[in-house]
Design an enzyme around this catalytic site. Structure first.
Site, mmCIF file in Angstrom:
data_model
loop_
_atom_site.group_PDB
_atom_site.id
_atom_site.type_symbol
_atom_site.label_atom_id
_atom_site.label_comp_id
_atom_site.label_asym_id
_atom_site.label_seq_id
_atom_site.Cartn_x
_atom_site.Cartn_y
_atom_site.Cartn_z
ATOM 1 C CE1 TYR A 153 18.948 -33.116 4.723
ATOM 2 C CE2 TYR A 153 20.353 -32.610 6.613
ATOM 3 C CZ TYR A 153 19.157 -32.458 5.926
ATOM 4 O OH TYR A 153 18.173 -31.641 6.443
ATOM 5 C CE LYS A 157 18.686 -29.798 3.406
ATOM 6 N NZ LYS A 157 17.479 -29.258 2.767
HETATM 7 N N1 LIG Z 1 13.512 -32.116 10.581
HETATM 8 C C1 LIG Z 1 14.694 -31.585 10.829
HETATM 9 O O1 LIG Z 1 15.289 -31.810 11.892
HETATM 10 C C2 LIG Z 1 15.332 -30.657 9.826
HETATM 11 C C3 LIG Z 1 16.449 -29.917 10.238
HETATM 12 C C4 LIG Z 1 17.060 -29.062 9.329
HETATM 13 C C5 LIG Z 1 16.564 -28.931 8.048
HETATM 14 N N2 LIG Z 1 15.485 -29.667 7.671
HETATM 15 C C6 LIG Z 1 15.031 -29.486 6.281
HETATM 16 O O2 LIG Z 1 13.699 -29.029 6.286
HETATM 17 C C7 LIG Z 1 13.045 -29.475 5.096
HETATM 18 C C8 LIG Z 1 11.751 -30.180 5.492
HETATM 19 O O3 LIG Z 1 12.095 -31.323 6.270
HETATM 20 P P1 LIG Z 1 11.083 -31.993 7.292
HETATM 21 O O4 LIG Z 1 11.817 -32.201 8.555
HETATM 22 O O5 LIG Z 1 9.791 -31.288 7.290
HETATM 23 O O6 LIG Z 1 10.969 -33.442 6.612
HETATM 24 P P2 LIG Z 1 9.711 -34.334 6.237
HETATM 25 O O7 LIG Z 1 8.650 -34.252 7.271
HETATM 26 O O8 LIG Z 1 10.275 -35.663 5.898
HETATM 27 O O9 LIG Z 1 9.149 -33.621 4.913
HETATM 28 C C9 LIG Z 1 9.908 -33.607 3.732
HETATM 29 C C10 LIG Z 1 9.011 -33.226 2.586
HETATM 30 O O10 LIG Z 1 9.747 -33.381 1.364
HETATM 31 C C11 LIG Z 1 9.037 -34.284 0.524
HETATM 32 N N3 LIG Z 1 9.942 -35.044 -0.310
HETATM 33 C C12 LIG Z 1 10.808 -36.012 0.058
HETATM 34 N N4 LIG Z 1 11.405 -36.533 -1.010
HETATM 35 C C13 LIG Z 1 10.918 -35.864 -2.076
HETATM 36 C C14 LIG Z 1 11.126 -35.969 -3.464
HETATM 37 N N5 LIG Z 1 11.952 -36.887 -3.992
HETATM 38 N N6 LIG Z 1 10.449 -35.147 -4.285
HETATM 39 C C15 LIG Z 1 9.580 -34.241 -3.792
HETATM 40 N N7 LIG Z 1 9.314 -34.117 -2.490
HETATM 41 C C16 LIG Z 1 9.985 -34.929 -1.640
HETATM 42 C C17 LIG Z 1 8.270 -35.181 1.464
HETATM 43 O O11 LIG Z 1 7.231 -35.863 0.812
HETATM 44 P P3 LIG Z 1 6.409 -37.047 1.595
HETATM 45 O O12 LIG Z 1 5.445 -36.338 2.503
HETATM 46 O O13 LIG Z 1 5.738 -37.781 0.506
HETATM 47 O O14 LIG Z 1 7.421 -37.849 2.353
HETATM 48 C C18 LIG Z 1 7.791 -34.144 2.462
HETATM 49 O O15 LIG Z 1 6.714 -33.412 1.958
HETATM 50 C C19 LIG Z 1 14.028 -30.386 4.376
HETATM 51 O O16 LIG Z 1 14.676 -29.661 3.361
HETATM 52 C C20 LIG Z 1 15.008 -30.760 5.463
HETATM 53 O O17 LIG Z 1 16.264 -31.071 4.937
HETATM 54 C C21 LIG Z 1 14.849 -30.518 8.523
#
Ligand SMILES: NC(=O)c1ccc[n+]([C@@H]2O[C@H](COP(=O)([O-])OP(=O)(O)OC[C@H]3O[C@@H](n4cnc5c(N)ncnc54)[C@H](OP(=O)(O)O)[C@@H]3O)[C@@H](O)[C@H]2O)c1
Length: 240
Positions: A153, A157
């Site tokens: 991951y 990134k």
């Molecule tokens: N949460 C954290 O702590 C954090 C920190 C730093 C960066 N981020 C980044 O922020 C972004 C959003 O993350 P989040 O925390 O909001 O995570 P999340 O709640 O798991 O949401 C991820 C989203 O991506 C979708 N997704 C997953 N696999 C996919 C695929 N194969 N094709 C298309 N869509 C897909 C998911 O669909 P479903 O709804 O169907 O699962 C969901 O809509 C990501 O890029 C993550 O790496 C998150």
């Protein structure tokens, strides 16, 4: 350049990973005043159960990047959007796993969803972003510097980080490019990745706070932005 530049019509915004977490919070912020095309891996009926009314949706599973790109271009065509004001490429997944035990299929899912699909989408969206004098925003992670338990991951990134920096130079004067690296956020992504952050989870940013900070940094327009613990705690979790 950006979503607000033409006030005579609502902005046309694409947000991927829009059915949960930060992406859904971004959709909720933009939907009242803009036209939003949401992308995700779920079937449309399921997605429309969580998305605000009036938001369009396209199913585009980024584990198959070329098909996801084709689906998203099809969704834009269906809406008649030959220009785009803002594309936020936010879809992402992680697996908490010892790199020695990560299977090729897990590795491919992480790299394809977080990196390959985002790069392929950026390429495919160039003409529309240019036509709309738009902005491309890639959602990275503070993990791009290296995060124990999340090696692939972190690699994905870090790849996005380098890609965005290069692209911001190459597309200068054509399309504005940003990479924004959120810090830990209470979206449930960690649990889905098989990671228990323990007590530190209490300090995670609220999803709505993170979406608000991301929007603010998009408006600021700097190529690289990081939303560290200190940054979101310092700004407070409330407000709009
Ligand atoms: N949460 C954290 O702590 C954090 C920190 C730093 C960066 N981020 C980044 O922020 C972004 C959003 O993350 P989040 O925390 O909001 O995570 P999340 O709640 O798991 O949401 C991820 C989203 O991506 C979708 N997704 C997953 N696999 C996919 C695929 N194969 N094709 C298309 N869509 C897909 C998911 O669909 P479903 O709804 O169907 O699962 C969901 O809509 C990501 O890029 C993550 O790496 C998150």
């Amino acid at each position: 350049m950006g979503a607000e530049r033409n006030s005579s019509r609502p902005a046309r915004i694409l947000i991927t990973g829009a059915t949960s977490g930060i992406g859904l919070a971004l959709v909720r912020r933009h939907a009242p005043k803009a036209r939003v095309l949401a992308g995700g891996r779920r079937a449309a009926a399921d997605a429309h159960g969580v998305l605000p009314d009036g938001v369009s949706y396209v199913q585009a599973d980024q584990r198959e990047p070329e098909r996801a790109v084709a689906a998203i271009l099809g969704g834009l065509d269906e809406l008649g959007w030959d220009g785009l004001d803002l594309a936020i490429l936010n879809a992402g997944i992680g697996h908490a796993v010892d790199p020695a035990e990560e299977t090729p299929s897990m590795l491919r899912d992480v790299l394809d969803t977080n990196l390959f699909a985002a790069i392929a989408l950026a390429q495919a969206l160039l003409a529309r972003l240019e036509a709309g004098q738009g902005r491309l925003v890639l959602i990275g992670s503070t993990a791009h510097k290296g995060a124990p338990g999340f090696a692939s991951y972190a690699a994905a990134k870090a790849g996005l980080h380098g890609f965005a920096r290069a692209l911001s130079e190459e597309w200068k004067g054509r399309v504005a490019v940003q990479v924004i690296h959120p810090g830990p956020t209470d979206t449930g992504m960690h649990a889905r990745a098989g990671h228990d952050p323990g007590r530190v989870a209490r300090l995670f940013a609220r999803t709505e706070t993170m979406a608000r900070l991301i929007d603010r940094l998009i408006a600021g327009g700097r190529t690289v932005e990081t939303i560290s613990f200190a940054r979101f705690l310092g700004r407070g979790q409330g407000g709009r």
